[in-house]
Design a protein around this motif. Structure first.
Motif, short mmCIF file in Angstrom:
data_model
loop_
_atom_site.label_atom_id
_atom_site.label_comp_id
_atom_site.label_asym_id
_atom_site.label_seq_id
_atom_site.Cartn_x
_atom_site.Cartn_y
_atom_site.Cartn_z
N ALA A 17 0.84 -1.19 0.00
CA ALA A 17 0.00 0.00 0.00
C ALA A 17 0.88 1.25 0.00
O ALA A 17 1.89 1.30 0.69
CB ALA A 17 -0.91 0.01 1.22
N PRO A 18 0.50 2.24 -0.79
CA PRO A 18 1.28 3.48 -0.76
C PRO A 18 1.08 4.20 0.56
O PRO A 18 0.11 3.96 1.27
CB PRO A 18 0.68 4.29 -1.93
CG PRO A 18 -0.70 3.76 -2.08
CD PRO A 18 -0.66 2.32 -1.68
N SER A 19 2.03 5.05 0.89
CA SER A 19 1.95 5.80 2.14
C SER A 19 1.79 7.28 1.84
O SER A 19 2.19 7.75 0.78
CB SER A 19 3.20 5.59 2.96
OG SER A 19 3.29 4.27 3.39
N SER A 20 1.20 7.96 2.75
CA SER A 20 1.00 9.39 2.57
C SER A 20 2.04 10.16 3.37
O SER A 20 2.77 9.60 4.18
CB SER A 20 -0.41 9.77 3.03
OG SER A 20 -0.49 9.68 4.44
N LEU A 22 1.49 11.92 5.74
CA LEU A 22 1.11 11.95 7.16
C LEU A 22 2.02 11.10 8.02
O LEU A 22 2.17 11.35 9.21
CB LEU A 22 -0.33 11.48 7.33
CG LEU A 22 -1.39 12.56 7.49
CD1 LEU A 22 -2.75 11.93 7.77
CD2 LEU A 22 -1.02 13.55 8.58
N ARG A 23 2.65 10.08 7.41
CA ARG A 23 3.49 9.23 8.24
C ARG A 23 4.71 10.01 8.72
O ARG A 23 5.20 9.79 9.83
CB ARG A 23 3.90 7.98 7.48
CG ARG A 23 5.00 8.12 6.47
CD ARG A 23 5.19 6.79 5.75
NE ARG A 23 6.34 6.75 4.87
CZ ARG A 23 6.37 7.19 3.63
NH1 ARG A 23 5.30 7.74 3.12
NH2 ARG A 23 7.45 7.09 2.90
N ALA A 26 3.36 12.34 11.45
CA ALA A 26 3.10 11.60 12.68
C ALA A 26 4.41 11.23 13.36
O ALA A 26 4.55 11.32 14.58
CB ALA A 26 2.29 10.34 12.36
N LEU A 27 5.36 10.78 12.55
CA LEU A 27 6.66 10.39 13.10
C LEU A 27 7.34 11.59 13.77
O LEU A 27 7.91 11.48 14.86
CB LEU A 27 7.53 9.86 11.97
CG LEU A 27 8.69 8.94 12.34
CD1 LEU A 27 8.20 7.76 13.16
CD2 LEU A 27 9.40 8.47 11.10
N TRP A 29 5.89 14.30 14.97
CA TRP A 29 5.14 14.67 16.18
C TRP A 29 5.52 13.77 17.34
O TRP A 29 5.84 14.22 18.44
CB TRP A 29 3.64 14.56 15.86
CG TRP A 29 2.73 14.83 17.02
CD1 TRP A 29 2.43 14.00 18.07
CD2 TRP A 29 1.97 16.02 17.24
NE1 TRP A 29 1.56 14.58 18.92
CE2 TRP A 29 1.24 15.82 18.44
CE3 TRP A 29 1.82 17.21 16.55
CZ2 TRP A 29 0.38 16.78 18.95
CZ3 TRP A 29 0.96 18.17 17.06
CH2 TRP A 29 0.26 17.95 18.24
N VAL A 30 5.46 12.48 17.08
CA VAL A 30 5.71 11.51 18.15
C VAL A 30 7.17 11.56 18.61
O VAL A 30 7.46 11.56 19.80
CB VAL A 30 5.34 10.10 17.65
CG1 VAL A 30 5.89 9.03 18.56
CG2 VAL A 30 3.84 9.96 17.51
#
Lengths: 80, 639
Positions: A17-20, A22-23, A26-27, A29-30
């Motif tokens: 699956a392709p990734s957006s 946002l990863r 999110a990475l 941020w976390v």
């Protein structure tokens, strides 16, 4: 007659699956949160922001001068 | 050996001692030589003009051994469709079969085997072991010899046929079981594999006196006389884009099969597109319906070297579909199949019906043709199976976005239907974000656990005092400490550890405020802080209430190690209030940890909810939703 190469049929692979983007967000941020918490907690820098100062030289030079020097806090603090 | 053709008298040459049939070049009679002599078995029709890079008397090499193509036969499938079988005489004396179908090439050799299954016992899609290898029965059906040329290693009568089963094996292996004219006979086994044309290193061969078909040919519709381009040599049926007539186009004579309402292909036929680095031409469009309700459109794409692919549109969602070998798919359980190292979950079983055909189709499609199939998913992949009594076909669909479709057609075609709901294999694009934020939350929890375990909450010092409201009768002495100022005894603080100062006071419906200073005895640097303690309680309308707990904790950053004194100045509305102070170091702040946990886990929670709703929507259209995705209106577990 042509000898144009023909590609043998190879069963196609299962596509991931392709990734957006946002990863990454999110990475970031976390990682920022975990990193900041880890740094402050393990170095003891997790206290509240407070004011710092030095006892002036005049009070510093007199024995126990900080006990009587009148630059300390004064005035009304809180209450209802 | 040269003999006279029993039909026309022309010279017929048998070049090899072990060939049995020779097709006369003059009259197409099948000349059989046997111990009874020379006889004619009948006459073959002319070979159909199929585009092929193979030719009679072409030489090549396979497995390090040279060969020559000395004969050729065209066989017809009961559903229409013709493929070619070439007979190769190897330098070692062995005969090989080179099968050519839909742009694929297979080299097979006859193999002696025992305990071969009976034709009636073969189950399409079922597995069996033959010659020590695992195969899947891809197809079983009778086939018929339509035409032949050259020299053939067996007795071949024009118009004859036999029962055959195609077996698909792993790693491009392939086998056929030939049962002869009666399905009751013991089969002959031919085993080999798919090859690339370049592997055969073909050269030479006669320039074919069969009319070399153009890569594309133009026909006239017998109904409306419209001009129709035929781009694929394997085309069996054509739907006229002008009047909708369904035509048989597998020979020079074009026949009308059925009239249908004229349908326009949403993508103009003849449009080129590019998927996975290869260029295709849109040559056909078939509209079908699943379970009598879900309409979808299949665009047939053709590449001269790669063969056929499909571009499927359903409810605004697009898939690029590639056929796969049946042997590459293995059943794990009643709802799971394995392919390419992944486990595909059953999404739906469906019955399909053809509604309209526009353009070309490589099988004898009929309007109203029905088939059944199953779809299995691992987003963005969908493994589809369509089967009937005689064959099973598997294909892998890859979900493509509308943006990718637009790019594939270089802007010539742009999808206009907005995607509806969630497609079965539509990927959730933020799955990686959920995963990484989840990992981050786990790391954070472990961090907190480690910190909590290493937090010792060392008690450093305690002090106590009593605040008293002073009535002044004289001015305060500037040389003395102000009233209600308290100093602790010196105590030692370690570096790198936070400081927690807990103050508790005996107040009731009163407050006590304090200002504190932590003074470094060596450097005279100090840290200022303040806070407030309060406790209020009462009864209102018969209900007791309270506010405040009479204590508060101030947390300070780590200070340089050394000896310190705490100065505390208090103010209160209470005439008297006792208080106590406890100083600790290396304290784990639970509230702060929980606040940061909420902040760090926010992406995981929000994206997780989004992913959950996405998956739930996906599976709401399935009769086989896993239990945790079942909605209140979900389908039954219908097996």
């Amino acid at each position: 007659m042509t000898n144009e190469p023909t590609i043998p049929h190879r069963d196609p692979p299962v596509t991931k699956a392709p990734s957006s983007w946002l990863r990454f967000a999110a990475l970031l941020w976390v990682a920022s949160g975990v990193g900041y918490f880890a740094f402050t907690t393990f170095t003891g820098r997790d206290g509240q922001t407070v004011e710092k100062d030095s006892v002036p030289a005049s009070a510093r030079n007199s024995p126990g001068g900080y006990r009587s020097f009148h630059f300390w806090h004064g005035g009304y603090h809180g209450g209802k | 050996m040269i003999v006279a053709c029993p039909t026309c008298g022309a010279g017929v040459e048998f070049r090899f001692d072990d060939s049995l049939t020779r097709v006369c070049d003059s009259c197409r009679a099948a000349v059989l030589r046997s111990d009874r002599g020379i006889e004619s078995l009948g006459q073959f029709a002319d070979l159909a003009p199929l585009a092929s890079p193979l030719a009679l008397f072409a030489e090549g090499r396979y497995g390090g051994v040279g060969f020559m193509l000395v004969g050729c036969a065209q066989l017809r499938h009961p559903k229409g469709g013709i493929w070619q079988e070439w007979y190769a005489k190897f330098d070692s004396g062995q005969w090989g079969w080179v099968s050519e179908a839909q742009g694929r090439y297979y080299v097979l050799f006859e193999q002696v085997a025992s305990a071969l299954p009976a034709y009636a016992n073969l189950e399409v899609g079922g597995e069996l072991e033959v010659a020590g290898q695992r195969f899947v029965v891809a197809e079983k059906s009778p086939v018929e010899y339509a035409a032949a040329r050259g020299e053939i290693p067996f007795s071949l009568r024009p118009g004859s046929g036999y029962y055959a089963a195609d077996l698909s094996g792993e790693r491009q292996t392939f086998a056929t079981l030939d049962y002869g004219p009666s399905s009751q006979e013991e089969p002959s086994l031919y085993v080999g594999r798919e090859v690339a044309l370049a592997e055969l290193a073909l050269r030479g061969g006669e320039s074919s006196d069969v009319a070399s078909p153009l890569p594309a040919r133009r026909i006239a519709c017998p109904e409306c006389d419209g001009s129709i381009d035929i781009r694929a040599a394997e085309t069996e049926r054509v739907g006229c884009p002008y009047c909708g007539a369904l035509l048989r186009a597998d020979s020079e004579v074009i026949k009308l099969l059925r009239k249908q309402e004229a349908v326009r292909s949403p993508i103009p036929l003849g449009t080129t597109c590019r998927f996975d680095g290869a260029e295709y031409v849109v040559i056909g469009c078939i509209q079908r319906v699943a379970n009598g309700f879900w309409e979808f459109t299949e665009f047939l794409l053709h590449n001269a070297t790669l063969g056929f692919r499909w571009l499927v549109e359903a409810q605004g969602h697009w898939s690029f579909v590639t056929p796969v070998s049946p042997a590459a798919v293995h059943e794990i359980d009643s709802r799971t199949v394995g392919y390419g190292g992944a486990r595909f979950a059953l999404f739906e079983n469906a019955n399909y019906e053809v509604r309209s055909v526009v353009g070309e189709c490589y099988w004898a499609v009929k309007i109203g043709e029905q088939s059944s199939g199953s779809d299995y998913i691992v987003p963005p992949n969908m493994l589809s199976c369509e089967r009937d009594d005689s064959e099973v076909n598997w294909s892998l669909g890859r979900y493509v976005s509308q943006a990718e479709v637009t790019r594939a057609f270089a802007g010539v075609f742009t999808p206009t239907t907005y995607p509806i709901d969630v497609a079965p294999h539509q990927p959730f694009l933020h799955r990686a974000a959920v995963k990484w934020s989840g990992i981050g939350v786990v790391v954070f929890l472990l961090l907190g656990l480690v910190r909590a375990c290493t937090s010792t909450a060392d008690r450093v010092h305690t002090m106590s005092g009593r605040h008293e409201q002073q009535r002044r009768v004289t001015a305060p002495d500037p040389n003395k400490p102000p009233d209600n100022v308290f100093f602790s005894d010196p105590f030692t603080l370690k570096g790198g550890r936070n400081v927690a100062i807990r103050l508790e006071a005996s107040v009731s419906n009163q407050w006590l405020a304090f200002g504190g200073d932590l003074i470094n005895q060596a450097t005279n640097e100090f840290v200022m802080f303040d806070g407030e303690v309060e406790r209020y309680q009462g009864v209102t309308d018969g209900e007791a209430w309270s506010e405040g707990d009479g204590g508060t904790t101030v947390y300070l950053d780590a200070v340089p190690p050394g000896d310190y004194v705490l100065r505390l100045e208090t103010q209160s509305d209470a005439p008297q209030a006792s208080f106590s102070v406890a100083i600790k170091q290396n304290v784990f702040r639970w509230k702060r940890f929980l606040w940061w946990l909420a902040i760090v886990s926010a992406p995981f929670v929000l994206l997780g909810i989004w992913a959950f709703m996405f998956e739930r929507k996906r599976w709401s259209a399935s009769d086989f939703a896993p239990a945790h995705w079942m909605t209140s209106g979900g389908g039954d577990d219908d097996e």
